[in-house]
Each structure stands twice: as structure tokens, then as C-alpha cells.
Design an enzyme around this catalytic site. Sequence first.
Site, short mmCIF file in Angstrom:
data_model
loop_
_atom_site.label_atom_id
_atom_site.label_comp_id
_atom_site.label_asym_id
_atom_site.label_seq_id
_atom_site.Cartn_x
_atom_site.Cartn_y
_atom_site.Cartn_z
N SER A 1 2.87 -36.01 44.35
CA SER A 1 4.13 -36.31 43.67
C SER A 1 3.88 -37.16 42.44
O SER A 1 2.93 -37.94 42.40
CB SER A 1 5.09 -37.06 44.61
OG SER A 1 4.66 -38.40 44.78
N ASP A 2 4.74 -37.02 41.45
CA ASP A 2 4.74 -38.02 40.39
C ASP A 2 5.22 -39.33 41.02
O ASP A 2 5.73 -39.34 42.15
CB ASP A 2 5.63 -37.58 39.22
CG ASP A 2 5.24 -38.27 37.91
OD1 ASP A 2 4.62 -39.36 37.95
OD2 ASP A 2 5.54 -37.72 36.83
N TRP A 3 5.06 -40.44 40.31
CA TRP A 3 5.28 -41.76 40.91
C TRP A 3 6.75 -41.99 41.24
O TRP A 3 7.58 -42.17 40.36
CB TRP A 3 4.71 -42.82 39.96
CG TRP A 3 3.27 -43.16 40.25
CD1 TRP A 3 2.75 -44.42 40.42
CD2 TRP A 3 2.16 -42.26 40.44
NE1 TRP A 3 1.41 -44.34 40.72
CE2 TRP A 3 1.02 -43.04 40.74
CE3 TRP A 3 2.01 -40.88 40.44
CZ2 TRP A 3 -0.24 -42.49 41.00
CZ3 TRP A 3 0.75 -40.32 40.69
CH2 TRP A 3 -0.33 -41.11 40.96
N ASP A 4 7.05 -41.91 42.51
CA ASP A 4 8.43 -42.02 43.03
C ASP A 4 9.24 -40.75 42.80
O ASP A 4 10.47 -40.80 42.80
CB ASP A 4 9.18 -43.22 42.43
CG ASP A 4 8.81 -44.53 43.11
OD1 ASP A 4 7.99 -44.50 44.06
OD2 ASP A 4 9.33 -45.57 42.69
N ALA A 5 8.57 -39.62 42.65
CA ALA A 5 9.30 -38.35 42.51
C ALA A 5 9.58 -37.72 43.86
O ALA A 5 10.22 -36.67 43.93
CB ALA A 5 8.53 -37.38 41.63
#
Length: 874
Positions: free
Chosen positions: A292-296
Site C-alpha cells: 500500500s501507499d503510506w496509509d492508503a
Amino acid sequence: MALRLTPAFLAVFGISAAQQYPNTTNPPTDGSASPLNNAYSPPFYPSPWIEGLGDWDAAYKKAQAFVSQLTLLEKVNLTTGTGWQSDHCVGNTGGVPRLGFAGICNQDSPLGIRFADYVSAFPAGGTIAAAWDRGEWYLRGYQMGQEHRGKGVDVQLGPVVGPLGRNPKGGRNWEGFSPDPYLSGIAVADTVRGIQDAGVVACTKHYIMNEQEHFRQPGNFEGEFVDALSSNLDDKTLHELYLWPFADAVRAGTGAIMCSYNKVNNSQACQNSYLQNYILKGELGFQGFIMSDWDAQHSGVASTFAGLDMTMPGDTDFNSGKSFWGTNFTLSILNGTVPEWRLDDAVTRIMAAYYYVGRDTARVAVNFDSWARDTYGYSNFYGKAGYELINQHVDVRADHFRSIRRTAAMSTVLLKNTDGALPLTGSEKWTAVFGNDATENQYGPNGCPDRGCDNGTLAMGWGSGTADFPYLITPLDSIKATVTQNGGILSSVTDNYAYRQIQAEAAQASVAIVFVNADSGEGYITVDGNMGDRNNLTLWQDGETLIQNVSALCNNTIVVIHSVGPVLVNSFYDNDNITAILWAGLPGQESGNAIADILYGRHNPGGKLPFTIGSNAAEYGPDLIYEPTDGSNSPQDNFEEGVFIDYRAFDKQNVTPIYEFGHGLSYTTFSYSNIKVSKSSAGPYAPTTGQSSAAPTLGNFSTSPADYQWPSDFTYVNTFIYPYLNSTDFKTASQDPEYGVNYTWPAGATDGRPQARIAAGGAPGGNPQLWDVLYTVTATITNNGSVAGDEVVQLYVSLGGKDDPATVLRGFERLSIQPGQSATFSADITRRDVSNWDVARQNWVITAAPKTVYVGASSRKLALQASLDTSDYQ
Ligand SMILES: *[C@@H]1O[C@H](CO)[C@@H](O)[C@H](O)[C@H]1NC(C)=O
Ligand SMILES: *[C@@H]1O[C@H](CO)[C@@H](O)[C@H](O)[C@H]1NC(C)=O
Ligand SMILES: *[C@@H]1O[C@H](CO)[C@@H](O)[C@H](O)[C@H]1NC(C)=O
Ligand SMILES: *[C@@H]1O[C@H](CO)[C@@H](O)[C@H](O)[C@H]1NC(C)=O
Ligand SMILES: *[C@@H]1O[C@H](CO)[C@@H](O)[C@H](O)[C@H]1NC(C)=O
Ligand SMILES: *[C@@H]1O[C@H](CO)[C@@H](O)[C@H](O)[C@H]1NC(C)=O
Ligand SMILES: *[C@@H]1O[C@H](CO)[C@@H](O)[C@H](O)[C@H]1NC(C)=O
Ligand SMILES: *[C@@H]1O[C@H](CO)[C@@H](O)[C@H](O)[C@H]1NC(C)=O
Ligand SMILES: *[C@@H]1O[C@H](CO)[C@@H](O)[C@H](O)[C@H]1NC(C)=O
Ligand SMILES: *[C@@H]1O[C@H](CO)[C@@H](O)[C@H](O)[C@H]1NC(C)=O
């Protein structure tokens, strides 16, 4: 409300109603004219498991052997980030201490190593695209890989092909390569191979449709909550444009892919089962892991079923101490919601990528810390635990500065050169240099965190896609060195607003070199009112007035543009006093040397524009969305222009650009002759058929809650994410009020039986026959001048259909040719290159429309042409 799946609606993805699982996402609710408004992404389950397709078999077997030894907690550890700023890298997973296996270290960025010292700052992706040189792309990837390897990084978070560059104002376009999918596809594949040949996993990102910064995440906009933007597109545009370079990255073996922040067709990218399960792991046969992207990540079980394999940085919000996975992943297996095979698949994919690039022999311990430059400090920065040696200050740069300088020069595009104004000799009587962009940021090259300002010469954009400069050679430094070695005069004014001084020097100068720029970056930093995305396409720091002030008084004014992409040049490009214009992009640490090499003819320019320079922003198509469109609901970003972006849009609207895609001059000239097309005997295309294997499970696990409790002697680090339960009662351990609520999980999500293969799939990148060479095209290119030079020869194809772009790039080669000599250009055209995506058939087809191949010096200088005989291929 009753759900109606209208035919038009289904046609968005072109799949039959039988494939729909309609109740897991929001259906369109309005009768809006745009079929894309509120578009909906159909579910697809189960998530395909790794099978060792293509050349992944050896890595797959090693990964299975490794994962088979792991306990459930250890497996969960490898999928889940330990939390923001909890460990040395920008993202870290838990490890397997029992086997001496440290967690995975993921580190930014696509142009070098972020948050580290003694590293190189390479030219940006969107700049090296202008070199059109596969060898340079591979070498840059390899050298970046070597640097990451030397610092102990497992996964480099790059390269970028999302954003692709739908609109030139997109803040992060410069991190990627080009709005042309073919050019981006070759560049990403060579970069992936380079990084991975150095023993580091490449993470191609951001998957997918992350085409602007505004509203990329749910969050506050001017004090009000606005949900994440939804990029809405149809199936044909997905395949022929945005997915195209991802297919090349997968085919090149990218070990990881990062899912993006935005929604696509109203489903969050990191839990979009259609895009992750059906398209990426199914059709494209991706064997690595999705991070995941950061906090996605926005859900636990739902994202697990939708194909996510690793959550970064692991916590629900930075430093929340909570995770959708970790403890929750352990619980979802123990309570029977998620079958063991899905967890095993996620971990096997992570470890397969590790073995695929040879990290079992390449790995060194992480020897730097992202959060502090001190030699000693906390190993867990946020939790303030583990005070120890955190920075060994390992110098990993080797002699990469040499290739950085050369690549930057090879990527410089000569847009205009009147009567041989360039190259300069170095013995001009009076040289004057102008512009804040000629000199160093007064705070130092790294003075603004993540390069979040536009002070001094621009050599990279801002955001997470950056690295610290080891030094930054400015244009003024290098020009001064050349001029003074020749005994010349050099004056400079680097305050763009010092009109009186500028005019005094310009009036004296025999040559004036004016440096101007335009910047952009990632949305978490706003520079001069630009929240990542550019607000306009004009020059920054009032560059146009600077150019005007100089050129009014000096009839030999040379303009150098450092920019993240296209800028408007209307006000000056055809001014007779402006004798030359260069686009130098974002060249990295050797910026000044590279531009001086070009200006003084030590390097003959051969770069070509990887985008179009038009005369107003509207020519590029729909604008970005800068304001909420529907209160707190997701802004609907309807990609109604389809495949018509950049030069395809200009061609369609019959707009003549100022400098077209592929344009670039040299200090010599070239002529084109003798096109020849040879056709192969590849034969017709066969869809992939058959079934996958059944999903394997690797080892057993105990169902006793007692076996998953915190170890008694364990030192817990504050906010660190662990896989353990702190209660034998599952609901208590989950800390989730909604625990055990009887959701109906999507049908088929737990089904581990053999699944039908996808016709357009079959191997990493898609059906292998898509890469059959159908034609080889050759032509003769002659250097007519008196100096050696490089010519980027370009091949375009007209697919011939009424909905097709006039031409699409389908081949290129950068040739170095001695004066008076000729060289042979040669390019292969593959089946994919002459196919269209057929929505009904869900496959690539070569249509009956007549097809033409062109060879020339740019998208609008197509000197040679021939027809392509497609019989036997349909
Ligand atoms: C979807 O919703 C409709 C109507 O609300 C219902 O009849 C149908 O059973 C649901 N399908 C699934 C797979 O849950
Ligand atoms: C999970 O990873 C963390 C961090 O590396 C480590 O402290 C812990 O012991 C690991 N747990 C297991 C079960 O291996
Ligand atoms: C489990 O996930 C939920 C959200 O789905 C979250 O609220 C909760 O804090 C998580 N539990 C832990 C232990 O992180
Ligand atoms: C199983 O665990 C997951 C993760 O905590 C939770 O979201 C889900 O509601 C649980 N399901 C059941 C049936 O208990
Ligand atoms: C330097 O950067 C700061 C922060 O963005 C800005 O306020 C200032 O105007 C800049 N100075 C110059 C000379 O560009
Ligand atoms: C465009 O944006 C730049 C950077 O913020 C600014 O300097 C410039 O004045 C803007 N141009 C116009 C025409 O508003
Ligand atoms: C060009 O430069 C000359 C000085 O060399 C000046 O007299 C003339 O006005 C300039 N022309 C323009 C269009 O600025
Ligand atoms: C530029 O101006 C100089 C005098 O300042 C003159 O000698 C020269 O011929 C001019 N060049 C052109 C191309 O007009
Ligand atoms: C254990 O769970 C309780 C809630 O039941 C929570 O308050 C506490 O922080 C948890 N402890 C750890 C170490 O996660
Ligand atoms: C979920 O449904 C099952 C079977 O229908 C039932 O046994 C269980 O008690 C339900 N759980 C909750 C938390 O409602």
C-alpha cells in the site's frame, strides 16, 4: 434502492453481468450524462495466488520453502509495517528473529535514496525520458540499485509510471517518465531491470490513476472533510494508456507494485479487487507483491481479499498504534474469515520477490536511519527505544557522478538554435548569466525539507520522490569555470527582480544566458500556493519578465528552462533576440556541468521532448480538479478524453503545438531515407486457456488463542505494530467495536480451487504472444553536418480506426552518427503494438483498419512511411 446494471454501465469495463458481484461497491445513482460519473468498479475474487509463472519458478520454490517454516505470527509480521517512524527505513515490516531474518526495509525514492547521507541525486525520471536511451535508463537503475543495496535497503520505492501525466499540471508527473505509454513502458522496464540486477527489489508505483495531488487522499480541504478523488475511466483507456507501462514493468519482473491513494471508479485502489485481482494478478500475471501507499489501506479483511499483500507503514494513521493488519490479520485467520492460503500467498509473494532479485546473497544490514543523521540515536525513533549506532554514514556513491553528468546532458533538449547561436566557444567577449535558477539556494541545496521550495537552481521537484544532494553544481559555477579558463568576462545577476542591475549587465553582454524554472511536487507540501499540483503552466519567479528584460537589450539571449514538465513559452520563443532555448528538466546533482557541456559544445545535444509544449493549458485536455465537486463526497474525475492525452490530444483537435512531442535539435542535421518493413511469420493470436493450480497452504497453525499472546518477556515499543493478541478473547484483542459483525464477504473471496485463466493473460505482463515480433522496420539515417551527433529516430504507427489517435509511438532508437556517415535504424513492432483493446472480447485484437508505420525525427516530422500488412495476424 434497487441496483440496475445498465448495459452502458457494464460497458465501462466491458464485462458480462455474470462476472458482477454488485453489492460490495456503490453503484451509480444519478442519471448523469457522463457514463463515467459515479462509475463503479466490479468485484473480482478470489485473489490469484502466485504460481511461479514466467521466470519466477526458482524464486517461487525458494519462497515456498522459506514460508513453510514460518509460524502464523511470523507470516503476519512480514505482511505488516511496524508503524510510522518505528524503525530505520521509511517503511519496515516485522521480522523473523527466530530465523535471524530482519524485517523488510522499504525506502524512497525513484531518483536515489531519500533521508540518507553519502548518496547520489540522480536526474528525475521525467528528465531522463528525454534521453530516449535504454542503456542510460538501465545504468541509472543499476546505480540507484547499487546505492540502495549498499545502505541495506530491500525495496526501492520506484520507478514511477503513475502518474503517467494525463495533465501537465499533475504535481508528481516529473517522478515518472512521459505521458506516452510506450516511452514510459520501455523506460520503466529498463529501470526495473537495472535496480533488480543490483540485487534490490523495485517497487513500481502508483497503481493506478494517481494523476493529481489534490484530493488524492480522504482528508481535510479548507477545514471540511472531502473523500478521496475517484479517477473514472473505461476499460479501453485503462488498457491502451494507463495500464500499458505497468504491463511492461510486470513483464520486466518488478518485484513489488504500490497501490495508490485515490479511488478508481469509486473503489479505493488498495482494496479495488478488479484492479488488483483481475487486472494485475490475473491478466498481467503479476508474481510479486502489492504494497500500500503510506496509509492508503482503508480496511482489514476487505483489502486482504482484494489482493493487498503488504501494508505500509502498517498503522491505520501515522503513529496510531493500531493496524488493519498485525493483530487483526492474525485474528482474521484464527476466526476463519480469511483462509490461510491468502496469508501464505501474500508472504510467498514478498519472499519470491526477495529471492527473484537475489537478496538472499545481496543483503547487508540496514546501516542508516531515516529520522536522524546522528551517529547514535534511537533505533525506534517514534517509540524512543533502542539507543544505539544508527548511522554508519556509508558512502555508496562510487563514481556515479560521471554517468549522472552524462545522462543529464543526454537528456537536455535543444528546442531552438538560430543560425548556430550554440554552441558557444567560451571566448565570447562578455558573458552574462541571469536568474535565481542559475545559482544555489541560499539555505543550501538541501535547505528546504523534501526540496519544498523554489529557491535557487531547480534540479529536482519536491516531496517524497527526492534525495539529499551530496552537492549541487550550479549553472553559474560551471559557466564561470569555462569562461574564466578562457580568460573571458563573466557577470551575473541572480535576483530576478533587480531590474536595474539586470538591464545594465544585459546591455553589456555579447551573450546572455537566462535561467528560469517551474516546480511542482507532492501535495503534503505547498510551495508558493501550489499544493503539489501546479496552478498554471507559466514560469515561476516571474521568469517571463526576466527574459523580457534581458532580451530587450541583448540580441543574443539564450534561455535555459529547468522544469517539471511543459511550460508556456509563448511570450518569448519567437523573439528574434532569443537565439537559443534549451529544456534541461530536473538534472540532479551535476546540473551545472551538464548544461555547460551542452552550451559549450563538449556534448552535442540529442535529447527529444518526452511531452508536448503547447500554447495554453486547455490544449492538453480536462483541467485538474482543484475544488470539491460534491461536498464531502469523492470528486468525480471523469477521464472522458480517453486515450487522447498530450500529442494525441493535439493531433485530434488539429492544434499545432509550439514544440511537438519528440522534438529536439542537434548541432548537426540528419536526413532519413530507405524505409523497409519485413514481416515475420508469427501467425495469429491464441487466447490463453486452462486453469490455475489450487491455492497451496504452507504449514499448519494452532487454533489455540493462548499461542498468540504477547511473549511474557517481551519489551514492547510504544506504537510499534505487532502480530500478537493481548487477550484470549478475540473481540477484546481486536480493539474493534465492529469485530464479528456479520458482513457478507464477497462471493468467491475464500475460494482456493483452481480458477480459469484469463484469455489476455498467461504470463507476467500478459499473454506472451503480445510480445511476438510481427514486423521489423529499418531505415537509413545520415548525418549531414560537420560534427558527430546523436539522433533519436522515432517510429509511429497509425492503427487506422476511427477512434484511434492519428499516430502512436511504437519504437525508437538513439543512434550516434559520425559526420557524413549513415547508420541503420531498426525497430521491432510487436503484436501488442498494433493491437487495440477489445472491450467485448476482453482481449487484444488487430483490427481490420489499414495500418501505417512512420519513421521520423519527431511526432510531426514523419519523413518516411510504409503500410503494414496485417493478414495472417488477425
Ligand atoms: C445484492 O442486492 C440485491 C438487492 O438489494 C439482492 O437481491 C441480492 O441478493 C444481493 N446480492 C448479493 C450477492 O449479495
Ligand atoms: C515480529 O517482528 C518484530 C519486529 O521485528 C519482532 O520484535 C517480533 O519478535 C516478531 N515476532 C515474531 C513472532 O517473530
Ligand atoms: C483492528 O482494526 C480496526 C479497524 O478495522 C481498528 O479499529 C482496531 O484498532 C484494530 N486493532 C488493533 C489491535 O490494531
Ligand atoms: C475476524 O477478525 C477480523 C479482524 O479482526 C474481524 O474484522 C472480523 O470481524 C472477524 N470475523 C469474525 C466472524 O469474527
Ligand atoms: C526561499 O524559499 C522560501 C520558502 O519557500 C520563500 O519564502 C522565499 O521567498 C524563497 N526565496 C527566494 C529568494 O526564492
Ligand atoms: C503561476 O504560478 C507561479 C508559481 O506559483 C507564479 O509565480 C506565477 O505568477 C503564476 N502565473 C500566473 C499567470 O498566475
Ligand atoms: C533586440 O536587441 C536589440 C539590442 O541588441 C534591441 O535594440 C532590440 O529592441 C531588441 N529587440 C527586441 C524584440 O527586444
Ligand atoms: C547584435 O547586436 C550587436 C551590437 O550590439 C551587433 O554587432 C550584431 O550584429 C547584432 N546581431 C544581430 C544578429 O543582430
Ligand atoms: C490490549 O487491549 C486493550 C483493550 O482491550 C488496550 O487498551 C491495550 O492498549 C492493549 N495493549 C496492548 C499492548 O496492545
Ligand atoms: C454471525 O452469524 C452466525 C451464523 O449466522 C451466528 O452464529 C453468529 O452468532 C453471528 N455473529 C454475530 C456477532 O452476530
